[in-house]
Design an enzyme around this catalytic site. Structure first.
Site, short mmCIF file in Angstrom:
data_model
loop_
_atom_site.label_atom_id
_atom_site.label_comp_id
_atom_site.label_asym_id
_atom_site.label_seq_id
_atom_site.Cartn_x
_atom_site.Cartn_y
_atom_site.Cartn_z
N ASN A 19 22.65 -25.65 49.99
CA ASN A 19 23.11 -24.48 50.72
C ASN A 19 24.22 -24.93 51.65
O ASN A 19 24.00 -25.81 52.47
CB ASN A 19 21.95 -23.86 51.53
CG ASN A 19 22.40 -22.75 52.47
OD1 ASN A 19 21.82 -22.56 53.53
ND2 ASN A 19 23.43 -22.02 52.11
N GLY A 20 25.39 -24.33 51.50
CA GLY A 20 26.52 -24.71 52.34
C GLY A 20 27.78 -24.71 51.51
O GLY A 20 27.87 -24.06 50.48
N CYS A 70 23.43 -19.76 50.24
CA CYS A 70 22.24 -19.65 49.43
C CYS A 70 20.99 -19.98 50.23
O CYS A 70 21.03 -20.15 51.43
CB CYS A 70 22.33 -20.65 48.29
SG CYS A 70 23.91 -20.65 47.49
N TYR A 127 23.73 -11.97 61.40
CA TYR A 127 23.49 -11.18 60.19
C TYR A 127 22.61 -11.84 59.14
O TYR A 127 21.75 -11.18 58.54
CB TYR A 127 24.84 -10.84 59.54
CG TYR A 127 24.68 -10.25 58.15
CD1 TYR A 127 24.33 -8.91 57.98
CD2 TYR A 127 24.84 -11.04 57.01
CE1 TYR A 127 24.14 -8.37 56.71
CE2 TYR A 127 24.65 -10.50 55.74
CZ TYR A 127 24.30 -9.18 55.60
OH TYR A 127 24.11 -8.66 54.36
N GLY A 187 20.42 -14.72 48.78
CA GLY A 187 21.13 -14.83 47.51
C GLY A 187 20.41 -14.08 46.42
O GLY A 187 19.21 -14.29 46.22
P1 AMP Z 1 32.21 -4.15 55.76
O1 AMP Z 1 31.73 -2.89 55.15
O2 AMP Z 1 33.06 -4.95 54.81
O3 AMP Z 1 32.88 -3.97 57.08
O4 AMP Z 1 30.95 -5.08 55.99
C1 AMP Z 1 30.14 -4.87 57.11
C2 AMP Z 1 28.72 -4.69 56.69
O5 AMP Z 1 28.31 -5.76 55.83
C3 AMP Z 1 27.83 -4.73 57.89
O6 AMP Z 1 26.94 -3.62 57.80
C4 AMP Z 1 27.07 -6.04 57.81
O7 AMP Z 1 25.69 -5.86 58.08
C5 AMP Z 1 27.27 -6.51 56.40
N1 AMP Z 1 27.71 -7.92 56.30
C6 AMP Z 1 28.33 -8.66 57.21
N2 AMP Z 1 28.57 -9.92 56.74
C7 AMP Z 1 28.10 -9.96 55.49
C8 AMP Z 1 28.04 -10.95 54.48
N3 AMP Z 1 28.51 -12.18 54.67
N4 AMP Z 1 27.46 -10.63 53.30
C9 AMP Z 1 26.99 -9.39 53.09
N5 AMP Z 1 27.02 -8.40 54.01
C10 AMP Z 1 27.57 -8.66 55.19
#
Ligand code: AMP
Ligand code: SF4
Length: 450
Positions: free
Chosen positions: A109-110, A9, A249, A35
């Site tokens: 957050n955590g 968050c 990310y 979030g």
């Molecule tokens: P996926 O489609 O499941 O392989 O997710 C990869 C995509 O989700 C990438 O384009 C990342 O930018 C994004 N991503 C990676 N980690 C997260 C996260 N924790 N929450 C939301 N999006 C994510």
């Protein structure tokens, strides 16, 4: 009480400012990427705390009228990241409670790794919980502490919890900010007028016109009290292990996190990525928005032109949050579309920040090939995500992580790319200029901190 929630968050706190709740609102707005499920603000007018929280985006939950009811010169706020299936309003923050010393609100957050254990002990002693949130443990620990002052009770409480936490506490007269001994999640302090702001990321400071002072140190508790200088208590010896995924990310590129600019770190990752399995190509295409800085770094280092070959529709939420695979597939289609005339007949290097389940990459490769790309080479600006995060970033179980279950060749075949390469662990550390082993990289190595 089997359900376990991760808190991934944003937190903010404003102290000693006439427009405290408005500043909290704007800060939360700039931290919306951390979030989108629910948000809330608690303010203090010196006599009483006022709280508004609800499901939805910051701009949907608050308006002028509501902010006016959040009176006072201090306020704390929270954006909650969604976890599949958990959408109860009870799980929104701030968590508010009345106890023997008065009123208190907390934002977190955590993710507390010993939350279940602490909760069971509290329940055995008669505590009644209203939510599934780790954060509620803290309210009980503070209320039950035998210390006389809130400050000592907070110290008492944080000594009983383990895990990742950036916390902000608000009482009627004071505000407190605390980071776990590893400093896993970010938390920075800024100055605004005669008051202070604390926030998960410094992009909040830029929006409200605050100046960065410093980070809350790992294991440090900061006390904000009217008419006094900032007071600091080092509750724990700092043992830094900052979440490297904030750079990969999660954080916004215009924020400085753990003392370094996120955009620059991502560009460095792209430069390092360009050295791994280099190939000739017509253009570098980022997966927007996450892959853009790394793709720029890759392009500048390799001399291959950078082109926005994929367009993103910004008016829908993130794909990751949908609980079923079918919904996730559909949302990827809605979100990203190819620039056909640009990519037809071209050999592309496509850069994304990470592959989690593989849904996005698989769909993107198919989409680009359908649009006429002659070859699609996938490059990822982080190492393979092989293990889930227990410290506050939403990742699926190991069985759903592509890299945990397939070899590189199998993944390449699964996503349908002509080649697939990732940043190595060492190159990632080099990109962020790691000097003293000060980063957590457990989701890439499985080597957990605790
Ligand atoms: P996926 O489609 O499941 O392989 O997710 C990869 C995509 O989700 C990438 O384009 C990342 O930018 C994004 N991503 C990676 N980690 C997260 C996260 N924790 N929450 C939301 N999006 C994510
Ligand atoms: Fe960050 Fe990964 Fe460590 Fe979780 S496991 S804190 S996402 S580096």
């Amino acid at each position: 009480m089997e359900r376990q929630l991760n808190e991934k968050c944003a937190v903010v706190g404003i102290f000693n400012h006439p427009e405290a709740s408005k500043l909290a609102y704007f800060s939360l707005h700039s931290l919306q990427h951390r979030g989108q499920e629910a948000c809330g603000i608690s303010s203090s007018d010196g006599k009483k705390l006022h709280t508004i929280k609800d499901r939805g985006l910051v701009s949907q939950v608050f308006n002028d009228e509501k902010l006016k009811t959040l009176s006072g010169t201090s306020a704390i706020g929270h954006n909650r990241y969604s976890t599949a299936g958990d959408d109860s309003i009870l799980d929104a923050q701030p968590v508010f409670a009345c106890y023997d010393l008065g009123e208190m609100a907390i934002v977190h957050n955590g993710n507390l790794t010993n939350a279940q254990e602490v909760r069971q002990k509290l329940i055995k002693k008669g505590a009644i919980f209203q939510t599934f949130m780790d954060t509620e443990n803290l309210i009980h620990l503070i209320a039950k502490s035998e210390e006389d002052k809130l400050l000592d009770r907070i110290i008492d409480a944080v000594k009983k919890i383990e895990g990742a936490y950036s916390l902000v506490f608000l009482s009627r007269k004071k505000m407190f900010a605390m980071r776990d001994p590893h400093g896993l999640r970010p938390l920075s302090i800024g100055k605004i007028g005669d008051g202070y702001i604390v926030a998960s990321e410094t992009c909040a400071f830029d929006l409200v016109g605050a100046t960065y002072v410093r980070d809350v140190q790992p294991g440090e508790l900061i006390i904000f009290e009217k008419g006094k200088k900032l007071q600091s208590i080092q509750v724990y010896e700092p043992t830094p292990k900052h979440c490297i995924f904030e750079y990969v990310y999660f954080a916004r590129p215009d924020s400085d996190v753990f003392g370094k600019n996120v955009y620059q770190m991502r560009k460095n990752m792209g430069v390092e990525l360009s050295k791994i399995e280099p190939i000739e190509a017509d253009m570098i295409v980022p997966v927007p928005d996450g892959g853009i800085p790394a793709a720029l770094g890759y392009s500048q280092a390799s001399g291959i032109p950078f082109e926005m070959g994929i367009m993103r529709n910004h008016y829908i939420g993130r794909t990751f949050i949908e609980p079923t695979q079918e919904m996730r597939d559909l949302k990827v289609k809605m979100k990203l579309s190819p620039l056909n005339s640009l990519i037809e007949g071209k050999k592309l290097i496509v850069v994304d920040d990470s592959i989690v389940r593989g849904t996005t990459s698989k769909r993107i490769v198919r989409m680009l090939k359908e649009a006429g790309a002659s070859e699609v080479h996938m490059r990822v600006s982080s190492p393979p995500t092989t293990d889930p995060c227990y410290y506050g970033i939403d990742t699926p179980d190991k069985e759903n992580l592509l890299a945990a279950n397939m070899s590189n060749a199998e993944m390449c075949e699964y996503i349908g790319a002509d080649s697939l390469a990732y940043l190595t662990h060492d190159s990632l550390l080099k990109s962020v200029d790691s000097q003293n082993d000060e980063y957590c990289t457990a989701c890439f190595t499985g080597k957990y901190l605790f």
